[in-house]
Design a protein around this motif. Structure first.
Motif, mmCIF file in Angstrom:
data_model
loop_
_atom_site.group_PDB
_atom_site.id
_atom_site.type_symbol
_atom_site.label_atom_id
_atom_site.label_comp_id
_atom_site.label_asym_id
_atom_site.label_seq_id
_atom_site.Cartn_x
_atom_site.Cartn_y
_atom_site.Cartn_z
ATOM 1 N N LYS A 161 0.854 -1.349 -0.063
ATOM 2 C CA LYS A 161 -0.063 0.226 -0.145
ATOM 3 C C LYS A 161 1.175 1.157 -0.222
ATOM 4 C CE LYS A 161 -4.009 -2.230 -0.007
ATOM 5 N NZ LYS A 161 -5.701 -2.187 1.236
ATOM 6 N N GLN A 171 -1.007 4.143 3.909
ATOM 7 C CA GLN A 171 -1.479 3.914 4.856
ATOM 8 C C GLN A 171 -1.056 4.486 5.650
ATOM 9 O OE1 GLN A 171 -4.117 0.165 3.136
ATOM 10 N NE2 GLN A 171 -3.311 -0.273 4.853
ATOM 11 N N ARG A 216 -4.803 -6.682 -5.713
ATOM 12 C CA ARG A 216 -3.795 -7.193 -4.954
ATOM 13 C C ARG A 216 -4.082 -8.989 -5.440
ATOM 14 N NH1 ARG A 216 -5.251 -6.026 1.143
ATOM 15 N NH2 ARG A 216 -7.156 -6.144 -0.294
ATOM 16 N N THR A 260 -1.396 -5.088 3.889
ATOM 17 C CA THR A 260 -2.424 -5.488 5.211
ATOM 18 C C THR A 260 -4.152 -6.254 4.897
ATOM 19 O OG1 THR A 260 -3.113 -3.228 4.451
ATOM 20 C CG2 THR A 260 -2.104 -2.518 6.586
ATOM 21 N N TYR A 261 -3.059 -7.608 4.441
ATOM 22 C CA TYR A 261 -3.492 -8.383 2.782
ATOM 23 C C TYR A 261 -3.974 -9.655 3.860
ATOM 24 C CZ TYR A 261 -4.463 -10.900 -1.370
ATOM 25 O OH TYR A 261 -4.571 -11.268 -2.322
ATOM 26 N N ARG A 302 -10.367 -15.765 -1.079
ATOM 27 C CA ARG A 302 -8.640 -15.074 -1.851
ATOM 28 C C ARG A 302 -7.972 -16.714 -1.858
ATOM 29 N NH1 ARG A 302 -8.067 -9.692 2.496
ATOM 30 N NH2 ARG A 302 -9.792 -8.640 0.333
ATOM 31 N N GLY A 307 -12.654 -4.203 -2.635
ATOM 32 C CA GLY A 307 -12.261 -4.971 -2.935
ATOM 33 C C GLY A 307 -11.573 -5.835 -1.248
ATOM 34 N N SER A 308 -12.104 -5.131 -0.127
ATOM 35 C CA SER A 308 -11.348 -5.212 0.783
ATOM 36 C C SER A 308 -12.146 -6.005 1.991
ATOM 37 C CB SER A 308 -11.701 -3.852 1.607
ATOM 38 O OG SER A 308 -12.914 -3.716 1.742
ATOM 39 N N PRO A 344 -13.171 -5.424 4.799
ATOM 40 C CA PRO A 344 -13.976 -4.645 5.564
ATOM 41 C C PRO A 344 -15.694 -3.971 5.107
ATOM 42 C CG PRO A 344 -11.868 -4.134 6.308
ATOM 43 C CD PRO A 344 -12.220 -5.128 5.078
ATOM 44 N N THR A 354 -12.455 -0.548 8.576
ATOM 45 C CA THR A 354 -11.435 -1.365 7.682
ATOM 46 C C THR A 354 -10.570 -1.562 9.252
ATOM 47 O OG1 THR A 354 -9.801 -1.990 6.138
ATOM 48 C CG2 THR A 354 -9.995 0.311 7.382
ATOM 49 N N ASP A 355 -9.375 -1.872 8.993
ATOM 50 C CA ASP A 355 -9.155 -3.123 10.439
ATOM 51 C C ASP A 355 -8.276 -1.497 11.403
ATOM 52 O OD1 ASP A 355 -8.915 -4.213 8.399
ATOM 53 O OD2 ASP A 355 -6.737 -4.793 7.851
ATOM 54 N N GLU A 391 -8.499 -10.100 11.532
ATOM 55 C CA GLU A 391 -7.663 -9.995 9.739
ATOM 56 C C GLU A 391 -6.520 -10.599 10.139
ATOM 57 O OE1 GLU A 391 -10.022 -9.083 7.267
ATOM 58 O OE2 GLU A 391 -11.508 -8.631 9.153
HETATM 59 N N1 GLU Z 1 -7.450 -6.469 5.283
HETATM 60 C C1 GLU Z 1 -8.781 -6.175 5.534
HETATM 61 C C2 GLU Z 1 -8.292 -6.653 3.587
HETATM 62 O O1 GLU Z 1 -7.323 -7.399 3.156
HETATM 63 C C3 GLU Z 1 -8.656 -4.970 4.836
HETATM 64 C C4 GLU Z 1 -8.151 -3.431 4.480
HETATM 65 C C5 GLU Z 1 -7.291 -3.446 3.233
HETATM 66 O O2 GLU Z 1 -7.899 -3.191 1.920
HETATM 67 O O3 GLU Z 1 -5.841 -3.939 3.346
HETATM 68 O O4 GLU Z 1 -9.258 -6.290 2.808
#
Ligand code: GLU
Length: 275
Positions: A44, A47, A91, A106-107, A113, A155-156, A158, A195-196, A221
């Motif tokens: 990212k 962030q 991603r 932050t995946y 996935r 795509g997240s 949350p 989000t996180d 997460e």
């Molecule tokens: N950890 C969560 C995700 O992978 C939210 C953070 C993000 O979007 O990178 O989707």
């Protein structure tokens, strides 16, 4: 004898020159790292504390430190890493298309996935929370979102959770990045971001006095390092690197230096889930 070794040289050159940004020409990221001494890593860029592009074009944050440590264990120096910006929604595609070799962004590791990519880790465990304006006393948790305008990123996980569990009560606005959400909440067009917690803590620190994290998490997460699906050797090597980072103190040091600045309560080293 000579003919054979010449053929071997040609074969290596052909493999190496056939590769674009990522590891598509190699069976494993381990082979690419060993042969090329180069890796492209998706991170990212907006962030704070996690993955941030600084004005000079370099990247900083906990994910960047994790990426550098892992790359080094695979045989790649920081100078051999190209950081490529990823957003939440691209991603899996970046890994599948070979545009990046690894994703440290932050995946969250999820079963959905895992159908498309592999994960090493987790190297950090976060939880979904809310970020609101500092003077907002009414938004105390997800149950108070009724009728509110909530921002998250396409795509997240949350955004997905809000859609499936709160969609009827909230108006969800999906942006491409979290920083776009932050601008809209600061500007008063939207009420909250989800989000996180560790991501939100970075923005709250950046806009201290204007934004606050509610502090009630409502998901788990587990951050993993994404790599090509079925790259079993790669997954094992990255997990071994993470294990070393946990045990030699580098993980704690990197976390304190990056995320610690936001005042976020630092967690314990997580348990790797090798599969
Ligand atoms: N950890 C969560 C995700 O992978 C939210 C953070 C993000 O979007 O990178 O989707």
């Amino acid at each position: 004898m000579f003919g054979r070794s010449l053929f071997a040289v040609f074969a290596v050159v052909a493999v190496a020159s056939g590769c674009g940004g990522g590891s598509e020409s190699y069976a494993s990221v381990v082979d690419k790292a060993k042969n090329d001494k180069k890796l492209v890593i998706g991170v990212k860029a907006d962030q704070p504390g996690l993955g941030l592009r600084t004005p000079d074009g370099s990247f900083s944050g906990f994910d960047i430190e994790v990426a550098k440590y892992v790359a080094k264990q695979l045989g790649v120096e920081p100078s051999g890493i190209t950081f490529k910006e990823t957003v939440s929604a691209n991603r899996e595609a970046f890994i599948e298309q070979g545009q990046v070799d690894l994703v440290v962004a932050t995946y969250s590791i999820t079963d959905a996935r895992k159908q498309k990519v592999s994960f090493a880790g987790p190297y950090f465990v976060a939880g979904q929370d809310l970020l609101v304006r500092a003077d907002d006393a009414a938004l105390t948790g997800p149950e108070a979102l009724n009728g509110k305008k909530l921002c998250s990123v396409a795509g997240s996980t949350p955004a997905q959770k809000v859609k499936s569990e709160y969609a009827k009560e909230v108006q969800l606005q999906e942006e491409r990045t979290y920083s776009a959400c932050v601008d809209r909440v600061l500007g008063g067009q939207l009420d909250a971001i989800t989000t996180d917690n560790v991501i939100l803590a970075g923005y709250a620190a950046q806009h201290s006095g204007k934004l606050k994290v509610v502090g009630k998490t409502f998901s788990t997460e587990k951050y993993g390092i994404g790599l090509k699906k079925d790259d079993t050797n790669g997954r094992k090597a990255v997990n071994d690197a993470l294990e070393k980072m946990f045990s030699d103190g580098s993980w704690t040091k990197a976390l304190q230096a990056s995320v610690g600045a936001s005042g976020f309560t630092l967690p314990q080293v997580p348990q790797l889930e090798r599969y």
